[in-house]
Design an enzyme around this catalytic site. Sequence first.
Site, short mmCIF file in Angstrom:
data_model
loop_
_atom_site.label_atom_id
_atom_site.label_comp_id
_atom_site.label_asym_id
_atom_site.label_seq_id
_atom_site.Cartn_x
_atom_site.Cartn_y
_atom_site.Cartn_z
N SER A 180 34.75 31.40 50.48
CA SER A 180 35.03 32.66 51.17
C SER A 180 34.50 32.53 52.60
O SER A 180 33.30 32.38 52.81
CB SER A 180 34.31 33.80 50.44
OG SER A 180 34.40 35.00 51.17
N LYS B 84 39.50 31.64 51.11
CA LYS B 84 39.63 33.09 51.28
C LYS B 84 39.10 33.43 52.65
O LYS B 84 38.05 32.90 53.06
CB LYS B 84 38.83 33.80 50.19
CG LYS B 84 38.44 35.24 50.45
CD LYS B 84 37.91 35.87 49.17
CE LYS B 84 36.73 36.79 49.43
NZ LYS B 84 36.20 37.38 48.17
N LYS C 45 38.09 36.66 55.32
CA LYS C 45 37.81 38.09 55.41
C LYS C 45 38.69 38.67 56.52
O LYS C 45 38.88 38.03 57.56
CB LYS C 45 36.33 38.30 55.75
CG LYS C 45 35.39 37.86 54.64
CD LYS C 45 35.48 38.79 53.45
CE LYS C 45 34.39 38.51 52.43
NZ LYS C 45 34.44 39.45 51.31
N ASP D 163 40.55 39.08 52.03
CA ASP D 163 39.71 40.13 51.45
C ASP D 163 39.36 41.13 52.55
O ASP D 163 38.72 40.78 53.54
CB ASP D 163 38.43 39.50 50.88
CG ASP D 163 37.56 40.50 50.12
OD1 ASP D 163 37.92 41.69 50.04
OD2 ASP D 163 36.51 40.07 49.60
N GLU E 31 42.81 41.02 48.50
CA GLU E 31 41.69 41.60 47.77
C GLU E 31 41.24 42.92 48.40
O GLU E 31 41.02 43.00 49.61
CB GLU E 31 40.54 40.58 47.77
CG GLU E 31 39.33 40.97 46.93
CD GLU E 31 38.29 39.85 46.89
OE1 GLU E 31 38.64 38.67 47.20
OE2 GLU E 31 37.13 40.13 46.55
N ASP F 147 38.37 44.36 43.70
CA ASP F 147 36.96 43.95 43.61
C ASP F 147 36.13 45.24 43.47
O ASP F 147 35.87 45.70 42.35
CB ASP F 147 36.60 43.12 44.86
CG ASP F 147 35.13 42.75 44.99
OD1 ASP F 147 34.32 43.21 44.18
OD2 ASP F 147 34.75 42.00 45.93
N LYS G 244 32.86 40.48 39.11
CA LYS G 244 31.49 40.16 39.51
C LYS G 244 30.59 40.81 38.47
O LYS G 244 30.55 42.05 38.38
CB LYS G 244 31.16 40.74 40.88
CG LYS G 244 31.88 40.06 42.04
CD LYS G 244 31.53 40.73 43.36
CE LYS G 244 32.28 40.05 44.49
NZ LYS G 244 32.18 40.84 45.75
N GLY H 148 31.86 36.27 44.29
CA GLY H 148 30.50 35.84 44.63
C GLY H 148 29.82 36.86 45.51
O GLY H 148 30.47 37.71 46.12
O1 OSB Z 1 33.77 40.98 48.77
O2 OSB Z 1 33.78 39.16 47.73
C1 OSB Z 1 33.20 39.94 48.49
C2 OSB Z 1 29.91 38.38 49.73
C3 OSB Z 1 29.09 39.48 49.72
C4 OSB Z 1 29.62 40.70 49.35
C5 OSB Z 1 30.97 40.82 48.99
C6 OSB Z 1 31.80 39.71 48.97
C7 OSB Z 1 31.26 38.48 49.39
C8 OSB Z 1 32.05 37.26 49.49
C9 OSB Z 1 31.28 35.94 49.43
O3 OSB Z 1 33.24 37.23 49.68
C10 OSB Z 1 31.56 35.14 48.21
C11 OSB Z 1 30.54 34.04 48.04
O4 OSB Z 1 29.50 34.26 47.39
O5 OSB Z 1 30.77 32.94 48.54
MG MG Z 2 35.63 41.01 47.69
#
Ligand code: OSB
Ligand code: MG
Length: 369
Positions: free
Chosen positions: A135, A161, A163, A188, A213, A238, A262, A290
């Site tokens: 991510s 992925k 953001k 995401d 996402e 999510d 999660k 994650g």
């Molecule tokens: O939305 O998936 C998410 C990290 C912190 C809070 C929310 C998210 C995330 C990530 C990181 O996308 C995923 C990772 O742990 O590598």
């Molecule tokens: Mg997410």
Amino acid sequence: MRLSRITLYPLSMPLISHFETSFGRIYNRECVLVKIESEGLVGWGECAADRDPGYSYETTGTAMHILKDFALPLLVGQDVIDAADFQRRIGSIRGHHLAKAGVEMALWDLLGKRDGKSLKQMLGGVRDQVEVGVSVGLQDTTADLVRAVDGYVAKGYRRIKIKIKPGRDVSEAQAVRAANPDIRLQVDANSAYSLETAHVLRPLDDLNLLLIEQPLFEDDIWDHRLFQKELRTPICLDESIISARHARYAIEMEACRIINIKPGRVGGLSQAVEIHNLCQPAGLPVWCGGMLETGIGRASNLAISSLPGFTLPGDVSASDRYYTRDVTQERFTLNPGSTIDVPTGAGLGVTVDEQAVKDFALGEVIVQA
Ligand code: OSB
Ligand code: MG
């Protein structure tokens, strides 16, 4: 098992590189570690709340408060049989899933150590390695993003992925897609759009994305249904899926075609397995999200990713994507084929480096019988 003592460690872990989402940028990951001592054994868990209420209303501060003042007094000195018994005992506490899940994880670790079983075995995992992606946070410029993605692709990640947020969405995805025509790519938004503003995302439909996402507000399963009807690309929820009931609502409303599980967000590994078991017969693929976990939460994420319905790559990257120094002796590494090995030792299968815990700890709270 009779839980004699529970210790909470709020931690601050410096990230190798900052992580930016639609709700903000962090340089250090805060979380709360949970250590349960019982019958000569020690179990560890990780509560994935962060310092700020950006992803979730929970914070490390609320998790410390809820655990210390409400949850742990219901548990210490008690004979807690299993995760279901744990959930019953804390059932009077509304919400605060991230806080509860950290304790449930430590209980699983303890039970596994007592029985000589790995978390994967206990949860019903079927794979020795699981497929993973990375991510990638928002970067200062689109060129920086393309460079960051290049770096991860060079390391062997086969699913990326990125953001997105308003103003930094279609342009970023198009640039990453142009530079990587064949990579498995997803985006995401972390709830950054409303149904009214989400129309700008329509061009994402032409980028052959695996999924989009959580585009809309976390409490808006219905509008996700309306938006999904406008898109060919699957929506993946999510933040909106905070329980097995919410997963059922989303499935019945056709608000999404994929769910990011999660364990923290849904209140624990037992709840995560329930959602997995609901999605499988409904034909929805799931994958493990994650929260920039330490080695403790990462071990747990790898175990649950080995369940049969986790058919899409998880956001469970190698340790060196996050931290130069971790709180476990073990470091997780990426295999060729973009997979990571699922731990095989009893419980979480990791050895906690207690000196590292002390070095990263911002405090310590002990609750005992
Ligand atoms: O939305 O998936 C998410 C990290 C912190 C809070 C929310 C998210 C995330 C990530 C990181 O996308 C995923 C990772 O742990 O590598
Ligand atoms: Mg997410």
